[in-house]
Design a protein around this motif. Structure first.
Motif, PDB file in Angstrom:
ATOM      1  N   GLU A   1       0.841  -1.199   0.000  1.00 46.53           N
ATOM      2  CA  GLU A   1       0.000   0.000   0.000  1.00 46.53           C
ATOM      3  C   GLU A   1       0.875   1.247   0.000  1.00 46.53           C
ATOM      4  O   GLU A   1       0.619   2.201  -0.738  1.00 46.53           O
ATOM      5  CB  GLU A   1      -0.926   0.009   1.215  1.00 46.53           C
ATOM      6  N   PHE A   2       1.918   1.245   0.822  1.00 49.84           N
ATOM      7  CA  PHE A   2       2.847   2.369   0.912  1.00 49.84           C
ATOM      8  C   PHE A   2       3.497   2.636  -0.448  1.00 49.84           C
ATOM      9  O   PHE A   2       3.447   3.749  -0.965  1.00 49.84           O
ATOM     10  CB  PHE A   2       3.915   2.063   1.971  1.00 49.84           C
ATOM     11  N   VAL A   3       4.074   1.619  -1.042  1.00 49.12           N
ATOM     12  CA  VAL A   3       4.790   1.771  -2.317  1.00 49.12           C
ATOM     13  C   VAL A   3       3.829   2.170  -3.434  1.00 49.12           C
ATOM     14  O   VAL A   3       4.206   2.926  -4.339  1.00 49.12           O
ATOM     15  CB  VAL A   3       5.559   0.477  -2.658  1.00 49.12           C
ATOM     16  N   GLY A   4       2.579   1.728  -3.358  1.00 45.36           N
ATOM     17  CA  GLY A   4       1.595   2.074  -4.368  1.00 45.36           C
ATOM     18  C   GLY A   4       1.292   3.565  -4.466  1.00 45.36           C
ATOM     19  O   GLY A   4       0.692   4.015  -5.441  1.00 45.36           O
ATOM     20  N   LEU A   5       1.741   4.335  -3.504  1.00 47.78           N
ATOM     21  CA  LEU A   5       1.520   5.788  -3.520  1.00 47.78           C
ATOM     22  C   LEU A   5       2.528   6.530  -4.390  1.00 47.78           C
ATOM     23  O   LEU A   5       2.355   7.715  -4.655  1.00 47.78           O
ATOM     24  CB  LEU A   5       1.592   6.337  -2.090  1.00 47.78           C
TER      25      LEU A   5
ATOM     26  N   ALA B   1       9.663   8.666  -8.411  1.00 50.44           N
ATOM     27  CA  ALA B   1       9.499   9.365  -7.131  1.00 50.44           C
ATOM     28  C   ALA B   1      10.825   9.536  -6.389  1.00 50.44           C
ATOM     29  O   ALA B   1      11.776   8.779  -6.584  1.00 50.44           O
ATOM     30  CB  ALA B   1       8.527   8.588  -6.247  1.00 50.44           C
ATOM     31  N   ILE B   2      10.825  10.534  -5.526  1.00 54.29           N
ATOM     32  CA  ILE B   2      11.930  10.769  -4.600  1.00 54.29           C
ATOM     33  C   ILE B   2      11.321  10.783  -3.202  1.00 54.29           C
ATOM     34  O   ILE B   2      10.315  11.446  -2.962  1.00 54.29           O
ATOM     35  CB  ILE B   2      12.617  12.119  -4.881  1.00 54.29           C
ATOM     36  N   TRP B   3      11.918  10.021  -2.283  1.00 55.39           N
ATOM     37  CA  TRP B   3      11.400   9.920  -0.918  1.00 55.39           C
ATOM     38  C   TRP B   3      12.568  10.034   0.039  1.00 55.39           C
ATOM     39  O   TRP B   3      13.622   9.427  -0.181  1.00 55.39           O
ATOM     40  CB  TRP B   3      10.694   8.576  -0.726  1.00 55.39           C
ATOM     41  N   THR B   4      12.390  10.786   1.097  1.00 53.52           N
ATOM     42  CA  THR B   4      13.368  10.850   2.175  1.00 53.52           C
ATOM     43  C   THR B   4      12.731  10.211   3.395  1.00 53.52           C
ATOM     44  O   THR B   4      11.646  10.616   3.825  1.00 53.52           O
ATOM     45  CB  THR B   4      13.784  12.298   2.480  1.00 53.52           C
ATOM     46  N   THR B   5      13.374   9.199   3.943  1.00 52.96           N
ATOM     47  CA  THR B   5      12.831   8.486   5.088  1.00 52.96           C
ATOM     48  C   THR B   5      12.803   9.391   6.319  1.00 52.96           C
ATOM     49  O   THR B   5      13.426  10.451   6.340  1.00 52.96           O
ATOM     50  CB  THR B   5      13.674   7.241   5.416  1.00 52.96           C
ATOM     51  N   GLY B   6      12.089   8.950   7.332  1.00 52.08           N
ATOM     52  CA  GLY B   6      12.022   9.691   8.586  1.00 52.08           C
ATOM     53  C   GLY B   6      13.373   9.858   9.252  1.00 52.08           C
ATOM     54  O   GLY B   6      13.558  10.740  10.085  1.00 52.08           O
ATOM     55  N   HIS B   7      14.332   9.037   8.868  1.00 49.23           N
ATOM     56  CA  HIS B   7      15.683   9.130   9.417  1.00 49.23           C
ATOM     57  C   HIS B   7      16.643   9.827   8.460  1.00 49.23           C
ATOM     58  O   HIS B   7      17.853   9.806   8.667  1.00 49.23           O
ATOM     59  CB  HIS B   7      16.196   7.741   9.797  1.00 49.23           C
ATOM     60  N   GLY B   8      16.088  10.420   7.391  1.00 42.89           N
ATOM     61  CA  GLY B   8      16.900  11.242   6.500  1.00 42.89           C
ATOM     62  C   GLY B   8      17.567  10.532   5.337  1.00 42.89           C
ATOM     63  O   GLY B   8      18.350  11.135   4.616  1.00 42.89           O
ATOM     64  N   LYS B   9      17.251   9.272   5.105  1.00 46.82           N
ATOM     65  CA  LYS B   9      17.866   8.537   3.993  1.00 46.82           C
ATOM     66  C   LYS B   9      17.106   8.854   2.706  1.00 46.82           C
ATOM     67  O   LYS B   9      15.911   8.578   2.600  1.00 46.82           O
ATOM     68  CB  LYS B   9      17.819   7.040   4.267  1.00 46.82           C
ATOM     69  N   PRO B  10      17.782   9.422   1.693  1.00 47.74           N
ATOM     70  CA  PRO B  10      17.105   9.700   0.426  1.00 47.74           C
ATOM     71  C   PRO B  10      16.995   8.434  -0.425  1.00 47.74           C
ATOM     72  O   PRO B  10      17.944   7.662  -0.530  1.00 47.74           O
ATOM     73  CB  PRO B  10      18.008  10.740  -0.239  1.00 47.74           C
TER      74      PRO B  10
ATOM     75  N   THR C   1      15.576   7.128  -4.325  1.00 48.20           N
ATOM     76  CA  THR C   1      15.199   7.627  -5.643  1.00 48.20           C
ATOM     77  C   THR C   1      14.616   6.501  -6.480  1.00 48.20           C
ATOM     78  O   THR C   1      15.254   5.456  -6.656  1.00 48.20           O
ATOM     79  CB  THR C   1      16.424   8.233  -6.358  1.00 48.20           C
ATOM     80  N   GLY C   2      13.418   6.712  -6.980  1.00 50.94           N
ATOM     81  CA  GLY C   2      12.750   5.734  -7.830  1.00 50.94           C
ATOM     82  C   GLY C   2      11.934   4.748  -7.023  1.00 50.94           C
ATOM     83  O   GLY C   2      12.289   4.376  -5.907  1.00 50.94           O
ATOM     84  N   CYS C   3      10.838   4.327  -7.616  1.00 52.52           N
ATOM     85  CA  CYS C   3       9.929   3.422  -6.927  1.00 52.52           C
ATOM     86  C   CYS C   3      10.584   2.083  -6.590  1.00 52.52           C
ATOM     87  O   CYS C   3      10.299   1.504  -5.550  1.00 52.52           O
ATOM     88  CB  CYS C   3       8.672   3.223  -7.773  1.00 52.52           C
ATOM     89  N   ASP C   4      11.480   1.602  -7.439  1.00 58.42           N
ATOM     90  CA  ASP C   4      12.140   0.324  -7.157  1.00 58.42           C
ATOM     91  C   ASP C   4      12.977   0.409  -5.876  1.00 58.42           C
ATOM     92  O   ASP C   4      12.941  -0.494  -5.041  1.00 58.42           O
ATOM     93  CB  ASP C   4      13.021  -0.109  -8.328  1.00 58.42           C
ATOM     94  N   GLU C   5      13.736   1.506  -5.715  1.00 60.84           N
ATOM     95  CA  GLU C   5      14.551   1.669  -4.504  1.00 60.84           C
ATOM     96  C   GLU C   5      13.662   1.874  -3.276  1.00 60.84           C
ATOM     97  O   GLU C   5      13.929   1.315  -2.207  1.00 60.84           O
ATOM     98  CB  GLU C   5      15.518   2.845  -4.669  1.00 60.84           C
ATOM     99  N   ILE C   6      12.599   2.659  -3.429  1.00 62.69           N
ATOM    100  CA  ILE C   6      11.660   2.883  -2.326  1.00 62.69           C
ATOM    101  C   ILE C   6      11.018   1.559  -1.923  1.00 62.69           C
ATOM    102  O   ILE C   6      10.908   1.242  -0.739  1.00 62.69           O
ATOM    103  CB  ILE C   6      10.594   3.922  -2.727  1.00 62.69           C
ATOM    104  N   SER C   7      10.628   0.755  -2.906  1.00 61.43           N
ATOM    105  CA  SER C   7       9.998  -0.534  -2.628  1.00 61.43           C
ATOM    106  C   SER C   7      10.950  -1.481  -1.914  1.00 61.43           C
ATOM    107  O   SER C   7      10.577  -2.112  -0.918  1.00 61.43           O
ATOM    108  CB  SER C   7       9.519  -1.164  -3.935  1.00 61.43           C
ATOM    109  N   ALA C   8      12.165  -1.601  -2.402  1.00 67.11           N
ATOM    110  CA  ALA C   8      13.137  -2.508  -1.774  1.00 67.11           C
ATOM    111  C   ALA C   8      13.376  -2.112  -0.321  1.00 67.11           C
ATOM    112  O   ALA C   8      13.357  -2.966   0.581  1.00 67.11           O
ATOM    113  CB  ALA C   8      14.444  -2.497  -2.564  1.00 67.11           C
ATOM    114  N   PHE C   9      13.577  -0.829  -0.084  1.00 63.89           N
ATOM    115  CA  PHE C   9      13.810  -0.348   1.283  1.00 63.89           C
ATOM    116  C   PHE C   9      12.585  -0.610   2.159  1.00 63.89           C
ATOM    117  O   PHE C   9      12.710  -1.122   3.269  1.00 63.89           O
ATOM    118  CB  PHE C   9      14.148   1.149   1.252  1.00 63.89           C
ATOM    119  N   THR C  10      11.414  -0.257   1.651  1.00 68.03           N
ATOM    120  CA  THR C  10      10.184  -0.379   2.437  1.00 68.03           C
ATOM    121  C   THR C  10       9.874  -1.831   2.775  1.00 68.03           C
ATOM    122  O   THR C  10       9.511  -2.142   3.912  1.00 68.03           O
ATOM    123  CB  THR C  10       9.003   0.267   1.675  1.00 68.03           C
ATOM    124  N   HIS C  11      10.033  -2.726   1.810  1.00 68.11           N
ATOM    125  CA  HIS C  11       9.770  -4.138   2.076  1.00 68.11           C
ATOM    126  C   HIS C  11      10.789  -4.733   3.054  1.00 68.11           C
ATOM    127  O   HIS C  11      10.486  -5.718   3.729  1.00 68.11           O
ATOM    128  CB  HIS C  11       9.727  -4.938   0.772  1.00 68.11           C
TER     129      HIS C  11
END
Length: 117
Positions: A36-40, A45-54, A56-66
């Motif tokens: 659900e998170f990655v589907g947004l 996309a570019i996302w910075t985590t709550g701990h400041g880790k940037p 880049t791209g949905c694939d990187e966001i998905s791998a980190f989030t999972h």
């Protein structure tokens, strides 16, 4: 860069849509729902985590989030709040959302951010 003013009614509707996305983001994190998170996110996309880790791209966001989201809320939770959402064109808003992490007892973790009204 030239900016375009959008109508007040349109801006209010778009701002509400942005708040709904942030609400879904909060829900997906609190309930540890990585898909659900990655589907947004868009593919670029570019996302910075709550701990400041940037990220880049949905694939990187998905791998980190999972990797980190399952089990992440066992000792805490997080809330998100839209603090700024100025429109820089009719189709683009620069959104700043504030994350606050909390203990399960309701105490802020880290610096407690003042809540906007």
């Amino acid at each position: 860069m030239e900016t375009t003013v959008i109508g007040q009614q349109t801006q209010e509707a778009e701002t509400e849509a942005i708040k709904q996305v942030i609400s879904t983001l909060e829900h997906s994190q609190q309930n540890e729902l990585p898909d659900e998170f990655v589907g947004l996110f868009r593919a670029d996309a570019i996302w910075t985590t709550g701990h400041g880790k940037p990220l880049t791209g949905c694939d990187e966001i998905s791998a980190f989030t999972h990797q980190v989201l399952p089990g992440a809320m066992k000792d805490s939770t997080a809330t998100y709040e839209v603090v700024h959402a100025p429109f820089i064109s009719p189709q683009v808003a620069a959104v700043k959302a504030r994350a606050q992490y909390w203990t399960l007892e309701g105490r802020p973790i880290g610096n407690a951010a003042p809540r906007s009204t």
